[in-house]
Write a protein that holds these residues in place. Structure first.
Motif, short mmCIF file in Angstrom:
data_model
loop_
_atom_site.label_atom_id
_atom_site.label_comp_id
_atom_site.label_asym_id
_atom_site.label_seq_id
_atom_site.Cartn_x
_atom_site.Cartn_y
_atom_site.Cartn_z
N ASN A 195 0.83 -1.22 0.00
CA ASN A 195 0.00 0.00 0.00
C ASN A 195 0.86 1.26 0.00
O ASN A 195 0.62 2.19 -0.75
CB ASN A 195 -0.90 0.04 1.24
CG ASN A 195 -2.02 -0.97 1.14
OD1 ASN A 195 -2.22 -1.58 0.10
ND2 ASN A 195 -2.74 -1.18 2.23
N LYS A 196 1.88 1.24 0.87
CA LYS A 196 2.76 2.42 0.98
C LYS A 196 3.52 2.64 -0.33
O LYS A 196 3.59 3.77 -0.83
CB LYS A 196 3.76 2.22 2.13
CG LYS A 196 3.18 2.59 3.48
CD LYS A 196 4.22 2.47 4.55
CE LYS A 196 3.52 2.54 5.91
NZ LYS A 196 4.31 1.97 6.97
N ALA A 197 4.10 1.55 -0.88
CA ALA A 197 4.89 1.67 -2.12
C ALA A 197 4.00 2.14 -3.26
O ALA A 197 4.40 2.98 -4.08
CB ALA A 197 5.53 0.34 -2.45
N PHE A 198 2.77 1.61 -3.31
CA PHE A 198 1.85 1.97 -4.40
C PHE A 198 1.49 3.46 -4.34
O PHE A 198 1.55 4.17 -5.33
CB PHE A 198 0.58 1.11 -4.32
CG PHE A 198 -0.44 1.47 -5.37
CD1 PHE A 198 -0.33 0.96 -6.65
CD2 PHE A 198 -1.48 2.34 -5.09
CE1 PHE A 198 -1.25 1.30 -7.63
CE2 PHE A 198 -2.40 2.69 -6.06
CZ PHE A 198 -2.29 2.17 -7.33
N GLU A 199 1.12 3.91 -3.13
CA GLU A 199 0.72 5.32 -2.97
C GLU A 199 1.87 6.25 -3.33
O GLU A 199 1.70 7.26 -4.03
CB GLU A 199 0.24 5.58 -1.54
CG GLU A 199 -0.33 6.97 -1.37
CD GLU A 199 -0.87 7.26 0.03
OE1 GLU A 199 -1.28 6.30 0.71
OE2 GLU A 199 -0.88 8.43 0.42
N LYS A 200 3.07 5.87 -2.88
CA LYS A 200 4.26 6.68 -3.16
C LYS A 200 4.52 6.73 -4.67
O LYS A 200 4.80 7.79 -5.24
CB LYS A 200 5.47 6.06 -2.45
CG LYS A 200 6.59 7.02 -2.21
CD LYS A 200 7.64 6.36 -1.35
CE LYS A 200 8.92 7.16 -1.41
NZ LYS A 200 10.07 6.46 -0.89
N ASN A 201 4.39 5.57 -5.32
CA ASN A 201 4.62 5.49 -6.77
C ASN A 201 3.62 6.34 -7.53
O ASN A 201 3.98 7.11 -8.42
CB ASN A 201 4.53 4.02 -7.20
CG ASN A 201 4.87 3.83 -8.67
OD1 ASN A 201 4.13 4.26 -9.54
ND2 ASN A 201 6.01 3.20 -8.93
N LEU A 202 2.36 6.21 -7.14
CA LEU A 202 1.28 6.97 -7.80
C LEU A 202 1.52 8.48 -7.67
O LEU A 202 1.40 9.24 -8.63
CB LEU A 202 -0.06 6.58 -7.16
CG LEU A 202 -1.32 7.04 -7.86
CD1 LEU A 202 -1.54 6.23 -9.13
CD2 LEU A 202 -2.54 6.84 -6.96
N LYS A 203 1.88 8.89 -6.46
CA LYS A 203 2.10 10.32 -6.21
C LYS A 203 3.34 10.84 -6.93
O LYS A 203 3.32 11.93 -7.49
CB LYS A 203 2.22 10.58 -4.70
CG LYS A 203 0.89 10.48 -3.99
CD LYS A 203 1.00 10.82 -2.53
CE LYS A 203 -0.38 10.96 -1.91
NZ LYS A 203 -0.33 11.23 -0.48
N LYS A 204 4.40 10.04 -6.94
CA LYS A 204 5.63 10.48 -7.62
C LYS A 204 5.39 10.55 -9.12
O LYS A 204 5.90 11.45 -9.79
CB LYS A 204 6.78 9.54 -7.30
CG LYS A 204 7.39 9.82 -5.96
CD LYS A 204 8.72 9.14 -5.82
CE LYS A 204 9.46 9.66 -4.60
NZ LYS A 204 10.77 9.06 -4.46
N SER A 205 4.64 9.59 -9.62
CA SER A 205 4.34 9.58 -11.05
C SER A 205 3.57 10.84 -11.42
O SER A 205 3.84 11.48 -12.43
CB SER A 205 3.52 8.32 -11.36
OG SER A 205 2.94 8.42 -12.61
N PHE A 206 2.63 11.22 -10.56
CA PHE A 206 1.83 12.42 -10.78
C PHE A 206 2.72 13.67 -10.74
O PHE A 206 2.62 14.54 -11.59
CB PHE A 206 0.73 12.50 -9.71
CG PHE A 206 -0.09 13.75 -9.77
CD1 PHE A 206 -1.07 13.91 -10.72
CD2 PHE A 206 0.12 14.78 -8.86
CE1 PHE A 206 -1.83 15.07 -10.78
CE2 PHE A 206 -0.63 15.94 -8.90
CZ PHE A 206 -1.61 16.08 -9.87
N THR A 207 3.62 13.72 -9.75
CA THR A 207 4.52 14.87 -9.60
C THR A 207 5.36 15.04 -10.86
O THR A 207 5.55 16.15 -11.36
CB THR A 207 5.47 14.66 -8.40
OG1 THR A 207 4.68 14.30 -7.28
CG2 THR A 207 6.27 15.90 -8.08
#
Lengths: 231, 189
Positions: B85-97
């Motif tokens: 969950n943590k890795a996914f959220e981080k990935n999604l947010k970084k991808s967006f950034t």
């Protein structure tokens, strides 16, 4: 008593969530992509990646640093204007007369007021709609077939790959008689396009967990969306 | 105990997003995001941080992570679920950034909200090079709080692309490989 109510609430909540999850699963399973040429596609995708990374990208970056922005934008607009008749014909083939009318209007505005080099039509309410022979076939019910990665050209599917020769005869570059002039013009147009797109391509290659699967899914979903919008 | 339960439910419902408020709330948040982007042109990370603060309560990141991994998710241990969950959220947010750097001030305008089979689809439109493209925010009803479980950008579902990538990685490797790939995506380039 309160404890029992809370337990019951949590139990019912778990049941509802489980049901919801089943619904979600069905929603996504419907969209899975047919990939009969997986091994070939993955290898060709790696070839295209290397070609882009070690040749096309450096050439595009050099071109971008040498050619002024307004020239690149002019070439981009000219490229888009020359594709206007191509979209117009495809709208007619799909019996989308309103879209064909808007495309014709945009073409006239860009040629008269922008000499084909300025996107003057974007200042009007006339919209452009993506269309090619692959989506025209899709609109008339021709299925996409399996996904197919072509050398240099990248992601396609069997239907769109078979539509390529028809697309080619609907654009002016297809009618250049001298072979080398034709190669030169097409290479310049592609290079110019790449000078605008390289950041997006870099983003996909660098930030995907698996770039082949990402590109395959993104391509097929986008094509389905374009066909849906033409219905 | 009763007071705690009442307080808990009051807090939950105070922040809950109702169906009828989705369009208005989302347009406000989108407009606010555009302002943030405009004010932080040279610092995309700062802009992204502020935008996440705006949208965090509306996205159900945990469900998004679960849907991305499909049935495989339930086979994970609690510890693995937390890590994923943590890795996914981080990935999604970084991808967006990272994608914000490519953003060149196109406006996103809410068109309509369609309700279908316990879901609500908020259609927004964006004009790029004279062509109209759509971004659809997909909501589901989570105990009367409507939350986003997926976003279709120009017809491409974020969750669907994650699902295919994860499935592919898991066919050729194990969960550890997937977690490493998800966490090691290089956003610094």
């Amino acid at each position: 008593m309160l404890k029992y109510i809370l337990c019951l609430c949590l139990f019912l909540n778990t049941l509802v969530l489980a049901n919801d999850f089943e619904d979600f699963e069905q929603e996504y399973q419907k969209k899975e992509i047919e990939d009969s040429f997986y091994t070939y596609n993955k290898a060709m995708s790696k070839f295209n990646y290397d070609l882009y990374t070690y040749f096309l990208r450096p050439v595009a970056l050099s071109y971008k640093s040498v050619v002024p922005s307004f020239v690149r934008t002019g070439v981009k607009n000219a490229f888009d204007t020359t594709r206007s008749p191509f979209r117009f014909i495809n709208h007619l083939l799909s019996l989308e007369f309103r879209k064909a009318g808007e495309e014709f209007g945009r073409f006239c505005v860009n040629v008269i007021f922008g000499f084909g080099l300025l996107d003057s039509a974007s200042k009007t309410s006339l919209k452009s709609y993506e269309a090619d022979f692959g989506t025209t076939l899709g609109k008339w019910g021709v299925g996409s077939g399996p996904h197919l990665v072509l050398p240099v050209l990248g992601p396609y599917n069997v239907r769109d790959a078979l539509a390529l020769p028809v697309d080619w005869f609907m654009v002016p570059e297809g009618y250049i008689e001298n072979f080398w002039v034709g190669v030169g013009v097409n290479a310049t147009l592609k290079l110019n396009e790449l000078s605008f797109e390289h950041e997006k391509i870099d983003d996909i290659y660098q930030n995907s967990v698996d770039y082949y699967t990402f590109i395959r899914d993104a391509y097929e979903q986008r094509r389905q969306e374009l066909i849906k919008s033409r219905r | 105990m009763k007071k705690i339960v009442v307080l808990f439910f009051s807090i939950v419902f105070a922040f809950a997003l109702n169906l009828q408020d989705i369009s208005k709330t989302m347009q406000e948040k989108i407009d606010e995001s555009l302002k943030i982007l405009d004010q932080n042109k040279n610092d995309k990370s700062k802009a992204a941080e502020k935008i996440f603060a705006l949208f965090d309560g509306v996205f159900d990141y945990e469900l998004m992570a679960k849907l991305s991994l499909s049935v495989r998710y339930e086979k994970l241990s609690e510890n693995e679920k937390n890590q994923f969950n943590k890795a996914f959220e981080k990935n999604l947010k970084k991808s967006f950034t990272d994608k914000l750097a490519l953003y060149d001030s196109q406006k996103l305008k809410v068109i309509d909200l369609e309700e279908k089979n316990k879901r609500a689809f908020l259609k927004t439109s964006m004009i790029v090079d004279g062509k109209e493209n759509f971004v659809i925010f997909k909501f589901y009803n989570k105990n009367n709080d409507w939350q986003i479980y997926d976003v279709d950008i120009f017809g491409i579902s974020i969750i669907q692309t994650y699902r295919s990538q994860f499935k592919d990685v898991l066919q050729n490797g194990d969960f550890k490989t997937l977690l490493e790939k998800l966490s090691s995506v290089d956003f610094s380039k």
